[in-house]
Scaffold this active site. Structure first.
Site, PDB file in Angstrom:
ATOM      1  CE  LYS A 260      -3.273   2.642   2.882  1.00 39.70           C
ATOM      2  NZ  LYS A 260      -4.231   2.643   4.017  1.00 39.70           N
ATOM      3  CG  ASP A 265      -5.549   7.953   4.656  1.00 44.45           C
ATOM      4  OD1 ASP A 265      -6.437   8.643   4.097  1.00 44.45           O
ATOM      5  OD2 ASP A 265      -5.778   6.933   5.329  1.00 44.45           O
ATOM      6  CE  LYS A 272      -6.660   8.650   8.125  1.00 44.50           C
ATOM      7  NZ  LYS A 272      -7.391   7.530   8.742  1.00 44.50           N
ATOM      8  CG  ASP A 284      -1.963   5.120   4.978  1.00 43.19           C
ATOM      9  OD1 ASP A 284      -1.873   4.003   5.530  1.00 43.19           O
ATOM     10  OD2 ASP A 284      -3.024   5.558   4.500  1.00 43.19           O
ATOM     11  CG  ASP A 343     -10.035   7.563   6.597  1.00 39.44           C
ATOM     12  OD1 ASP A 343      -8.940   7.522   5.983  1.00 39.44           O
ATOM     13  OD2 ASP A 343     -10.134   7.719   7.826  1.00 39.44           O
ATOM     14  CD  GLU A 345      -6.682   5.483   2.418  1.00 38.51           C
ATOM     15  OE1 GLU A 345      -7.690   5.620   3.129  1.00 38.51           O
ATOM     16  OE2 GLU A 345      -5.583   5.100   2.857  1.00 38.51           O
ATOM     17  NE  ARG A 347     -10.891  -0.905   3.290  1.00 42.28           N
ATOM     18  CZ  ARG A 347     -11.552  -1.160   4.422  1.00 42.28           C
ATOM     19  NH1 ARG A 347     -12.726  -1.763   4.378  1.00 42.28           N
ATOM     20  NH2 ARG A 347     -11.015  -0.846   5.582  1.00 42.28           N
TER      21      ARG A 347
END
Ligand code: BES
Ligand code: MN
Ligand code: ZN
Length: 490
Positions: A260, A265, A272, A284, A343, A345, A347
């Site tokens: 990933k 993020d 967030k 992230d 959020d 994101e 996946r």
């Protein structure tokens, strides 16, 4: 700093600091330790008595030796119970020895630890890894950037013999770990999709790997609607990285590592909030960082395995171009996704990366991702989640991790929970209910792998540490580069 194995026994070594590992159930100074104690004017016995040293794992003590001794200081590190000795005990003990010697401004250090399983090579490799990783200080963003603390010039692993190959292997792996650490620790204004692509390019150039970077238009052509949906609010171009290591001659196996790669993020329009740890979301891209770290190590080691390192790299941002919560995206395998939470994101980016990986015809795919806060709630900061329906792959990874000293816990792929991801309008939603959030994330990913043996590693917890932890220093940990490399080599 020079690091080497030597046949010199502890009784004959001379230098600034001699560090000896002791088990808690074998604290008596017998055999050569009795001789050594005598040679050091009883300092070992005094050290144990005065500091009430019990040999507990992680404990250490140090003292000066009186004038006239060929050793200036002597230290003890605890190894815990004899029967519980692991390779990682040696990694941690050697790290503790190096940290202590550095703090005490020693120039030369001799480390005397027992062998794990009678295996001098693996033991020396583990000790060397612990030392290299504990001594790595990331001062790139300090204006006073010299590592003033260390005077260490030479470290010798005593009684292991010449272990050049094992120490070289440790160095190669640690260079990969350190690359991953530095990528994770650098903030999002330094590490961007563009610089991630440049890092991949540097690895390709230096170690002769093949590199393919798919730009936005290339991803569009491949129908990567899920990845591009996440990327659409960023002012920075997304980069889909595909780095390939091909051995000379025929490959023994062919695998893919998918990381990933969210260089930041924000959560997107489901932004967030305060207290969410948004300022840590530079980490992230930890999965992609570990994939690049493993690629570097593999490029140095040159095993007889074909490995594809893949990451769909972008930021998850907000702007007038941002995905709306509720938007429907179509991934490159044709499946449609209702984005009920922007959020979730990671996946979405992994979906297209997994489809891409499977098309390469590899024998196994391992993805690694800072995927869910739920995984941290379940397993804490030190343990990653492992999901796979393939027991062989699970065993391979568990073994690779055990040898690496990285902790994973196998989690259930509970099919029934996918009901929570049903969408009225699309094939699936991207998030389900809060309970079991790390499991539904894994189930979501599963929709994008058809038949290739596949494992998912959720590394949200261990990718970062706020405090010194074994051989990790505060910052990115470089987790799980060592597991990946061990698995690739296995
Ligand atoms: N990158 C985060 C997961 C994360 C959280 C990593 C904390 C490290 C520390 C991921 O993209 C995310 O935001 N996940 C959400 C999923 C939720 C919206 C279903 C989460 O875990 O809260
Ligand atoms: Mn997120
Ligand atoms: Zn994320």
């Amino acid at each position: 700093m020079e690091l080497r194995g030597t046949a010199i026994p502890r009784l004959e070594w001379s230098g600034d600091c001699l560090t000896i590992g002791l088990f808690e159930d074998a604290l008596e100074l017998t055999g050569d330790l009795a001789d050594l104690d005598q040679k050091l004017f009883g300092t070992l016995a005094e050290l144990i008595a005065e500091f009430e040293f019990k040999g507990k794992e992680g404990s250490s003590v140090i003292t000066r030796v009186g004038a006239g001794s060929p050793i200036r200081k002597v230290a003890l590190v605890g190894l815990g119970k004899t029967e519980a000795l692991k390779l990682d005990t040696l990694r941690r003990a050697a790290a503790a020895a190096a940290r202590l010697a550095k703090k005490e401004k020693c120039k030369t250090l001799g480390i005397s630890l027992p062998l794990w399983n009678g295996d001098a090579a693996l033991s020396a490799q583990a000790m060397a890894e612990g030392i290299e990783l504990a001594l790595h200080q990331d001062t790139r963003f300090k204006s006073d950037s010299e590592d003033k603390g260390s005077k260490l010039e030479r470290i010798e692993l005593l009684s292991v013999g010449d272990q050049e190959a094992a120490i070289t292997r440790a160095r190669q792996i640690c260079l990969g770990v350190i690359l991953a650490r530095e990528l994770v620790s650098a903030p999002a204004n330094i590490v961007t999709p563009i610089t991630m692509a440049e890092t991949a390019e540097a690895i390709a150039r230096e170690y002769g790997l093949e590199l393919e970077i798919l730009e936005r238009e290339d991803c569009e052509k491949l129908g990567m609607g899920a990845f591009l949906g996440v990327a659409q609010a960023s002012d920075l171009p997304p980069k889909f990285i595909h780095l390939t290591y091909r051995p000379e001659g025929t490959a023994r196996k062919k695998v893919a590592i998918v990381g990933k790669g969210l260089t930041f993020d924000s959560g997107g329009l489901n932004i967030k909030g305060a207290g969410s740890g948004i300022e840590m979301m530079k980490t992230d891209m930890g999965g992609a960082a570990a994939a690049l770290g493993a690629a570097k190590a593999v490029g140095l080691i040159k095993p007889d395995v074909e490995v594809h390192f893949i990451s769909a790299v972008t930021e998850n941002m907000i702007s007038g171009h941002a995905m709306h919560p509720g938007d429907i995206l179509t991934a490159s395998n044709g499946k449609t996704i209702e984005v009920n939470n922007t959020d979730a994101e990671g996946r979405l980016t992994l979906a297209d990366a997994l489809v891409f990986a499977e098309k390469l015809g590899v024998e196994a795919i391992v993805d690694l991702a800072t995927l869910t806060g739920a995984c941290i709630v379940a397993l804490g900061d030190d343990i990653a989640g492992l999901w796979t329906e393939d027991d062989t792959l699970a065993n391979q990874i568990t073994q690779a991790a055990e040898q690496a000293g990285e902790k994973f816990w196998r989690m259930p792929m509970e099919e029934k929970y996918f009901e929570g991801m049903k969408s009225v309008v699309a094939d699936m939603k991207n998030t389900g209910p809060r309970p079991g959030g790390a499991i539904t994330a894994a189930l979501f990913l599963k929709q994008f792998v058809k038949e290739t043996p596949w494992a998912h590693l959720d590394i949200a917890g261990p990718v970062w540490t706020d405090k010194e932890n074994g051989y990790s220093n505060p910052g990115g940990t470089g987790y799980p580069v060592r597991t990946l490399v061990n698995w690739i080599l296995s």
